[in-house]
Design a protein around this motif. Structure first.
Motif, short mmCIF file in Angstrom:
data_model
loop_
_atom_site.label_atom_id
_atom_site.label_comp_id
_atom_site.label_asym_id
_atom_site.label_seq_id
_atom_site.Cartn_x
_atom_site.Cartn_y
_atom_site.Cartn_z
N GLN A 485 -4.54 -3.33 -8.91
CA GLN A 485 -3.99 -3.66 -7.60
C GLN A 485 -4.14 -2.45 -6.69
O GLN A 485 -3.84 -1.32 -7.08
N PHE A 486 -4.62 -2.67 -5.46
CA PHE A 486 -4.79 -1.56 -4.54
C PHE A 486 -4.60 -2.03 -3.10
O PHE A 486 -4.59 -3.23 -2.81
N ASP A 487 -4.49 -1.05 -2.21
CA ASP A 487 -4.26 -1.31 -0.79
C ASP A 487 -5.62 -1.46 -0.11
O ASP A 487 -6.33 -0.49 0.12
N LEU A 488 -5.98 -2.72 0.24
CA LEU A 488 -7.27 -2.99 0.85
C LEU A 488 -7.38 -2.36 2.24
O LEU A 488 -8.41 -1.79 2.59
N ARG A 489 -6.32 -2.44 3.02
CA ARG A 489 -6.38 -1.88 4.37
C ARG A 489 -6.54 -0.36 4.33
O ARG A 489 -7.29 0.22 5.12
N PRO A 519 -4.93 -9.76 3.92
CA PRO A 519 -3.93 -9.27 2.96
C PRO A 519 -4.07 -7.76 2.77
O PRO A 519 -5.16 -7.22 2.76
N GLN A 520 -2.93 -7.11 2.61
CA GLN A 520 -2.96 -5.65 2.45
C GLN A 520 -3.23 -5.26 1.00
O GLN A 520 -3.96 -4.31 0.75
N TYR A 521 -2.69 -6.04 0.05
CA TYR A 521 -2.84 -5.68 -1.35
C TYR A 521 -3.62 -6.76 -2.09
O TYR A 521 -3.31 -7.96 -1.96
N ILE A 522 -4.64 -6.38 -2.83
CA ILE A 522 -5.41 -7.32 -3.63
C ILE A 522 -5.63 -6.72 -5.01
O ILE A 522 -5.41 -5.52 -5.24
N VAL A 523 -6.10 -7.58 -5.93
CA VAL A 523 -6.43 -7.13 -7.28
C VAL A 523 -7.94 -7.26 -7.46
O VAL A 523 -8.50 -8.34 -7.36
N SER A 524 -8.61 -6.15 -7.68
CA SER A 524 -10.04 -6.11 -7.94
C SER A 524 -10.38 -4.71 -8.42
O SER A 524 -9.48 -3.93 -8.76
N LEU A 529 -15.88 -1.57 -5.40
CA LEU A 529 -15.96 -2.10 -4.04
C LEU A 529 -16.21 -0.97 -3.04
O LEU A 529 -17.02 -1.11 -2.13
N ARG A 530 -15.53 0.14 -3.23
CA ARG A 530 -15.70 1.26 -2.32
C ARG A 530 -17.13 1.80 -2.39
O ARG A 530 -17.76 2.09 -1.36
N VAL A 659 -11.22 -12.45 -5.47
CA VAL A 659 -10.12 -11.52 -5.72
C VAL A 659 -8.82 -12.31 -5.84
O VAL A 659 -8.77 -13.51 -5.57
N LYS A 660 -7.79 -11.60 -6.26
CA LYS A 660 -6.46 -12.20 -6.28
C LYS A 660 -5.60 -11.45 -5.27
O LYS A 660 -5.59 -10.22 -5.25
N ILE A 661 -4.91 -12.19 -4.42
CA ILE A 661 -4.03 -11.56 -3.44
C ILE A 661 -2.72 -11.16 -4.12
O ILE A 661 -2.12 -11.94 -4.85
#
Length: 911
Positions: A485-489, A519-524, A529-530, A659-661
């Motif tokens: 889980q991480f902060d996408l924004r 969404p601010q937090y997703i699971v991936s 991705l970065r 992804v999962k939100i």
């Protein structure tokens, strides 16, 4: 070509045919059928239309009993006003019309369209059909009195005419004759279509051959470039593996000579008075040496001495294919001939801004046209030799050989396993002793800071080692996801900050379009991705000269886009992303630029390894791996990446990842109860045997475990472990996997075998717990330890907390903790950097700034280096903090290395 002013289409009902019962008519029909079969057979057996034409006119003449049968080819380029006879059979005494050119300005306008529609024209007597005077003159030219003309079509296009001429007098053409000639014309038209298809096939074949030749040329060029890059990398690695100048020059000259396949490579050093001598060489043994163990050879060049290095002082190079074609003076030629030089290349070697010497390649036996890539290799090697000389002058007391194994193929798995062990084992001692020292309550604040620095540096080194292993997994196709889980924004904001400077330097507008409901937090896998987005955004900015680069992001329910994904699959295969417990949302990221774009014929191959578009090849940057690795990462995340582009209009890259939100923020790391001080009171004695062949690690483990109350003994090889197990009966063994005499695998097997031989079966409590303790992180080693009989696996270097938790799990012990947390545990985690991350971020800096930084570091201008770094403190605080570590420890060689690698990686050019 014979025509009435109003062409007549023959009416088959206007003339009464011969009696069908007539023997002559039957014979004629039979002969016609045979002729048609012969023509059909000729068409099927031959691809030569001329042969078919000649056979057809011969047989038709024999059967129709006319004076001339000819095939007339029209020129469509002149609107059918001109043409010529290409095949003919004529009976004497009438003259041949073969190859005769005919021009009829009225034909194209009045008759071509009717012929193209398949109409047949028949004239029984040219003087009785009210033909125009010009038509009569054309027919009289070929002695025609009666004329039957049938069109020949090539597909839907009028190709020519099949002409039947009666020259001896008028002739009334019978319907069965006209029908027969039409059937012959149909077969000839088929032959024309067949010839057209053959010509198209041959043309396509020729185009394919041309394309294949081009691809082969490009492949050979790419191989040549790849070999050049590999040779350069290997030589540079060879230079960086040692601080001993003699070793560096000997190895480098050998490697350069092998790479360029030349007769000799020499290193020439200028003396203080600007005379000079050959210091090192690699040469074919058939030529006299210039350097021996006891002596060197002087090059008496008054020009270089008087001008203090001549044009080489200005970074110039010399490339000569044949000394006798250069107009050299006799004395200069005599000097070259003395050393048997016929062709050569020379590049300067600078230490800082001072010309130190020259690096040269010689061809003795023949002329040689040196290639640009060869000169480029030599220049790069010369530059690296200068850096090596400077490093040796600065760090001559730090001659420690580096055992890092960085080869072009990222090494074999066995070698990587050994490297991992050799690096992790001493690192375990470093981190372990620093953790052990941190338990001392009497440490000063400065000492605690020093220990934190050691731990931070060790963690960074551990991260580098893990990166090398990760790259090997990529090559082996064994990359795993690190879902979390991480902060996408926050991730997107960091990317915007990373690339905004680069976009600003190129005067581009960089836009990130984030919808309010993102969404601010997703699971991936945040790291994968970065990395993908860094590659795509980097390409977009690199190949955009004017305009903008835009990143747009959105989310969609996964079920609603399954069909869309199948339409955009780069493999032309349906990609179905079914929602699961883990993934229920499609994250769609689109990066659009207004750059140079990509040609249509290059698009299908862009995701292949070592493939670049034209713009990438012209920039001479990159390896062609970025998009291939990006697609691998995206597909690993069960997603897809699609690229569309128009040359000169820009490129759009679309990434879709399931992804999962996450509704809540990522869970914060729980603090441990504290530092373990000792075993809890009133517990049974616990005997632990340490099997470790490295004295430092053995000492570390003994001190650590004894300090909390365990009974500890140690052994340095497998046989000693078995002997102590027999006599001392330890409750638990910490088993190193690589030991002399017997390794960990063999020792564990022996102990498990001896336990099985006991007359009374051992209970679970009586059985010795064996924990594999190894520097290897490969799954094969973990599986091997399980097969041997180990109960668990700990990877070195480890944290105290991890070890004590494992001991508590298997021995059931309890601890007394220091309630005071270590100061470092409450601090934010220190960012660890890989070399590649530093290079990528630095490559976004302006090229002039990087060049100034590199030059200042080479010349040890501390104040200049400091100000150059501080210029980016506000924009890149974390990166500057890392670079200042090298500055504070006088690792200017690392700053030079990163600046040069960033210049090579980016597309920055001095303005």
């Amino acid at each position: 070509m014979s025509h009435r002013s109003e062409p007549m289409q023959l009416d088959h009902q206007s003339t009464t045919p011969p009696s069908q019962t007539s023997e002559v008519a039957l014979q004629t029909q039979l002969q016609q059928a045979i002729l048609l079969l012969e023509v059909t057979k000729e068409i099927r057996q031959s691809l030569e239309t001329q042969t078919i034409f000649e056979t057809s006119v011969q047989r038709v003449l024999e059967l129709i009993k006319a004076n001339r049968v000819a095939i007339f080819k029209l020129d469509s380029a002149t609107n059918y006003t001109t043409g010529c006879f290409v095949a003919e059979k004529v009976v004497p005494p009438f003259t041949s019309a073969l190859a005769a050119n005919v021009r009829d300005d009225c034909f194209g306008h009045n008759y071509a369209n009717k012929y193209q529609q398949g109409q047949v024209f028949a004239v029984a007597d040219i003087y009785a059909e009210n033909l125009s005077d010009c038509h009569v003159r054309i027919l009289e030219r070929f002695q025609v009195r009666a004329n039957l003309v049938v069109p020949l079509l090539q597909g839907e296009k009028l190709w020519g005419l099949l002409c039947i001429h009666q020259c001896s007098g008028p002739r009334a053409w019978q319907p069965y004759e006209t029908q027969f000639i039409q059937e012959v014309a149909d077969h000839l038209s088929e032959a024309l279509r067949q010839a057209e298809r053959l010509e198209e096939t041959q043309q396509r074949s020729q185009e394919l051959q041309t394309a294949l030749k081009y691809v082969d040329t490009q492949r050979k060029r790419e191989i040549l470039i790849a070999n050049h890059d590999r040779n350069v990398a290997q030589i540079i690695n060879q230079i960086r593996q040692s601080l001993d100048i003699k070793d560096i020059f000997i190895a480098t000259t050998e490697k350069v000579r092998a790479s360029l396949e030349c007769d000799r490579v020499v290193v020439y050093h200028f003396l203080p008075d600007w005379s000079g001598e050959f210091m090192f060489e690699s040469s074919d043994t058939s030529f006299p040496p210039l350097v021996t163990a006891n002596s060197t050879t002087n090059w008496e060049d008054t020009y270089l001495q008087e001008t203090q290095g001549g044009h080489y002082r200005h970074q110039a190079t010399t490339v000569v294919a044949d000394i006798y074609e250069q107009g050299y003076t006799d004395c200069h030629l005599a000097m070259l001939e003395r050393f048997h030089i016929r062709a050569f290349m020379v590049v300067p070697v600078f230490v800082g801004e001072k010309l130190w010497g020259l690096l040269a390649t010689y061809q003795h036996t023949q002329i040689r046209h040196w290639q640009d890539l060869e000169l480029k290799l030599l220049k790069k090697v010369g530059a690296q030799l200068g850096v090596a000389l400077q490093q040796a002058n600065l760090l001559k007391d730090l001659r420690e050989a580096k055992n890092a194994a960085e080869t072009a193929n990222q090494a074999k798995s066995v070698f990587l396993a050994n490297m991992s062990h050799e690096l992790r084992t001493p690192l375990n001692a470093i981190l372990g002793f620093s953790q052990l020292l941190s338990r001392d309550q009497n440490l000063t604040l400065e000492q605690k800071q020093t220990l934190r620095t050691i731990n931070s540096s060790g963690a960074h080194l551990l991260n580098l080692i893990n990166d090398v292993l990760e790259m090997s997994k990529i090559e082996a196709g064994k990359v795993d996801l690190n879902q979390g889980q991480f902060d996408l924004r926050a991730l997107l904001e960091s990317l915007f900050e990373m690339f905004s400077l680069k976009a600003e330097a190129r005067q581009l507008r960089l836009d990130f379009e984030l919808p309010p409901d993102l969404p601010q937090y997703i699971v991936s896998d945040a790291s994968r991705l970065r990395q993908v987005l860094i590659n795509v955004l980097g390409n977009a900015i690199k190949f955009t000269e004017v305009g903008s680069v835009t990143l747009a992001i959105s989310t969609l329910p996964l079920q609603s886009v399954s069909e869309q994904l199948s339409d955009i699959s780069s493999e032309n295969e349906a990609i179905t992303l079914e929602p699961t417990l883990e993934n229920d949302t499609l994250l769609q990221i689109t990066v659009t630029d207004t750059g140079v774009g990509i040609a249509d014929d290059e698009l299908p191959n862009l995701f292949n390894l070592f493939t670049q578009a034209c713009a990438g090849r012209q920039s001479f940057e990159g390896t062609g791996l970025g998009l291939a690795i990006s697609r691998q990462f995206v597909q690993l995340m069960q997603g897809d990446i699609h690229l569309s582009s128009k040359e000169g209009q820009g490129t759009k890259v679309q990434i879709q990842i399931p992804v999962k939100i996450a509704v809540t923020p990522p869970a914060q790391r729980c603090n441990s109860p504290g530092t373990v001080v000792s075993l809890a009171h009133d517990q049974a004695e616990q005997r632990i045997l340490i099997a470790e062949d490295h004295p430092e690690n053995r000492q570390l483990m003994v001190k650590l475990l004894q300090s909390v109350g365990f009974q500890v003994r140690a052994a340095e090889d497998g046989q000693s472990v078995i002997d102590l197990w027999r006599t001392w009966h330890p409750h638990l063994i910490l088993m190193d996997w690589q030991m002399p005499v017997l390794n960990g695998y063999q020792t564990t097997q022996q102990i498990r075998y001896l336990e099985a031989q006991c007359s009374t079966p051992l209970s679970t409590e009586e059985r010795t717990v064996i924990i594999a303790l190894t520097a290897s992180v490969f799954e094969s080693t973990q599986k091997e330890s399980q097969e041997a009989g180990c109960d668990s696996f700990i990877c070195k270097p480890f944290k105290e907390e991890e070890l004590f938790n494992v001991l508590a799990t298997f021995l059931g012990v309890e601890y007394i903790y220091d309630p005071t947390q270590d100061e470092a545990s409450n601090e934010s985690e220190v960012k660890t950097w890989t070399d590649l991350e530093i290079q990528q971020l630095l490559s976004l800096w302006p090229a002039d700034h990087l060049l100034d930084l590199k030059q200042a570091a080479i010349t040890l201008e501390e104040e200049a280096v400091f100000h150059l770094l501080m210029a980016f403190q506000a924009k890149e605080p974390a990166l500057i903090q890392k670079l200042m570590e090298y500055f504070d420890t006088l690792r200017f060689d690392k700053l030079v290395y990163f600046a040069q690698e960033a210049l090579d990686l980016g597309q920055n050019k001095p303005k």
